[in-house]
Design an enzyme around this catalytic site. Structure first.
Site, mmCIF file in Angstrom:
data_model
loop_
_atom_site.group_PDB
_atom_site.id
_atom_site.type_symbol
_atom_site.label_atom_id
_atom_site.label_comp_id
_atom_site.label_asym_id
_atom_site.label_seq_id
_atom_site.Cartn_x
_atom_site.Cartn_y
_atom_site.Cartn_z
ATOM 1 N N ASP A 7 4.367 -14.893 11.486
ATOM 2 C CA ASP A 7 3.071 -15.193 10.986
ATOM 3 C C ASP A 7 1.995 -14.127 11.160
ATOM 4 O O ASP A 7 1.521 -13.986 12.326
ATOM 5 C CB ASP A 7 2.788 -16.362 11.970
ATOM 6 N N HIS A 44 -2.338 10.903 0.601
ATOM 7 C CA HIS A 44 -2.403 9.301 -0.059
ATOM 8 C C HIS A 44 -2.278 9.461 -1.668
ATOM 9 O O HIS A 44 -1.641 8.909 -2.236
ATOM 10 C CB HIS A 44 -3.883 8.749 0.264
ATOM 11 N N LYS A 81 -7.216 -1.161 11.560
ATOM 12 C CA LYS A 81 -6.536 -1.506 10.137
ATOM 13 C C LYS A 81 -5.424 -0.475 9.865
ATOM 14 O O LYS A 81 -4.172 -0.916 9.436
ATOM 15 C CB LYS A 81 -7.710 -1.159 9.068
ATOM 16 N N GLU A 94 0.890 -1.259 0.030
ATOM 17 C CA GLU A 94 0.018 -0.163 -0.094
ATOM 18 C C GLU A 94 1.054 1.182 -0.078
ATOM 19 O O GLU A 94 1.683 1.450 0.949
ATOM 20 C CB GLU A 94 -1.010 -0.053 1.268
HETATM 21 C C1 MEV Z 1 -5.690 3.181 5.314
HETATM 22 O O1 MEV Z 1 -4.950 2.142 4.910
HETATM 23 C C2 MEV Z 1 -5.501 3.417 6.897
HETATM 24 C C3 MEV Z 1 -6.377 4.755 7.425
HETATM 25 O O2 MEV Z 1 -7.761 4.512 7.103
HETATM 26 C C4 MEV Z 1 -6.470 4.437 8.905
HETATM 27 C C5 MEV Z 1 -7.530 5.381 9.530
HETATM 28 O O3 MEV Z 1 -8.505 5.737 9.238
HETATM 29 O O4 MEV Z 1 -6.964 5.801 10.975
HETATM 30 C C6 MEV Z 1 -5.752 5.953 7.045
#
Ligand code: MEV
Length: 439
Positions: A296, A393, A280, A85
């Site tokens: 792992d 991003h 995430k 990513e």
């Molecule tokens: C993107 O991979 C991760 C985010 O969505 C985490 C978050 O929203 O805190 C930017």
């Protein structure tokens, strides 16, 4: 229609590729060419990769990046990250640099206990079972001594075995719940071997145990397996600084940023939809280090998410506070990692990643990995409560879009320059490329 195949695993690699290409792809020659491109034919390295898993037909590459400038407990680390990513490594590096100038990260291991269970069914008197398990406990340990002797030499081994009555969950269901110390090994094979030995010993010992009636000897072992939920194998990482030092190049005051980050974390603590995305983002950092160091990541993911739900509702893995003008941001997560055994020394890039990390112990790696997760979350929080994440991003994602559109090197250079000042949405990039080509 494709027919089922018998003995696929026994085919040569060429025949496997041929079968997949012919039966499941429209252009078999193109399929073979792609697989070949990622293949290191006739090399020792390829042989090694072939033998990691079964039915290999090629290699699957991920980029390996480095996030430098991580000051952790006074040591400066460059952290290897394997991830696909865009913007994850950039965000980690930015957070590392930010905290480098504010005293760095501190991290400590709170526990290293691993867990495994023998799940079984017993229909007799519970008190007799308890007496039986207490009596055979020395035998359980003795019978496992061949398996544990090297681990014991390294300071690890079995730390306890207890009987757990689970009849409130399932009729006649009990567990042998065992805890382990596995030092620098993740320890999965060690733990599973011990557990299978416990089950065998337990069954053997029932036969001669005088305290049971005949019908009570009939213990049914359902399975013996480690648990990837390891709340006693815990690490905490933290950063803090005076609120005033959270200043932003953009338009917000340091106080407003601190307040908003604390509020954003509270939302993730209270609200599962947000908590999942929040965590995430943390896993972006954690998985990338876990993967680069040959650990792992499925086990780590499962254990961490269970921990995030330990209060009965899925919640944030990080916390933030402002007290007496000090902003504090921290994470506490279970991480069962190894720096010996498994793939750790076998995969050349994993071996190298561990060397770059100065050959860490498992505890050191727990700290580094938790810091990577915390840094990632800090970077996300900061962007989300200030500019939003899309601006940064999309800039990082720009090359992916340009590659997808078949831009050449000159076009990429021109457009990367152009989008420093412009918002890089998919549509805008397409338009700019078309215009550049027309001009
Ligand atoms: C993107 O991979 C991760 C985010 O969505 C985490 C978050 O929203 O805190 C930017």
């Amino acid at each position: 229609m494709v027919q089922p195949i018998k003995g696929f695993s026994k085919l040569s690699k060429e025949d496997k590729i041929d079968w997949v290409a012919r039966n499941y792809t429209v252009k078999p020659e193109d399929t073979k060419e792609i697989l070949q491109t990622y293949w290191h034919s006739d090399s020792e390295l390829q042989k090694l990769h072939d033998e990691f898993i079964e039915n290999t037909i090629s290699n699957f590459y991920l980029p390996l990046g480095i996030a430098p400038n991580f000051l952790i407990n006074g040591e400066l680390y460059a952290i290897p990250m394997a991830i696909e990513e865009s913007s994850v490594v950039a965000a980690a590096s930015k957070a590392a640099k930010f905290w480098l100038e504010r005293g760095g990260f501190s991290a400590r291991v709170l526990g290293t206990e691993k867990i495994g269970q023998v799940h079984f069914i017993y229909k007799g008197d519970p008190e007799k079972l308890q007496a039986f398990i207490s009596q055979i406990k020395p035998q359980l340990l003795k019978d496992s001594s061949e398996i544990t002797k090297n681990m014991v030499k390294r300071g690890g081994g079995i730390t306890d075995i207890v009987l757990v009555d689970k009849r409130d969950a399932i009729e006649n269901y009990y567990q042998l719940h065992a805890t382990f110390e596995t030092r620098d090994a993740m320890g999965a094979n060690f733990i599973n071997s011990c557990l299978e030995q416990f089950a065998n010993t337990m069954l053997r010992e029932t036969e001669n145990y005088k305290g049971f009636d005949d019908n009570e000897r009939d213990i049914d072992v359902v399975m013996s397996i480690l648990s990837n939920y390891v709340p006693g194998c815990l690490v905490r990482a933290e950063v803090s600084c005076p609120v005033a030092e959270l200043e932003d190049e953009e338009s917000m005051t340091a106080e407003a940023i601190a307040d908003k980050i604390v509020r954003a974390v509270r939302i993730a603590q209270a609200e599962p939809y947000r908590a999942v995305t929040h965590n995430k983002g943390i896993m972006n950092g954690i998985d990338a280090v876990v993967l680069a160091t040959g650990n792992d990541f499925r086990a780590v993911e499962a254990g961490i998410h269970a921990y995030a739900a330990r209060g009965g509702s899925y919640s944030s893995l990080t916390n933030a506070s402002i007290e007496n003008g000090i902003f504090k941001f921290w994470i506490e997560i279970p991480l069962a990692l190894g720096t010996v055994g498994g793939l750790t020394r076998l995969h050349p890039l994993v071996n190298l990643a561990l060397k770059i990390l100065q050959n860490p112990s498992a505890e050191d790696l727990m700290k580094i990995t938790a810091v990577a997760g915390l840094a990632q979350n800090f970077a996300a929080m900061r962007s989300l409560v200030t500019t939003g994440i899309q601006q940064g991003h999309m800039k990082m994602h720009l090359l992916n879009i340009l590659n997808q559109m078949g831009a050449n090197d000159d076009e990429k250079k021109t457009l990367v320059h152009y989008f420093r000042e412009h918002s890089a949405t998919h549509g805008a990039v397409m338009e700019a490329l078309q215009k550049l080509r027309q001009d």
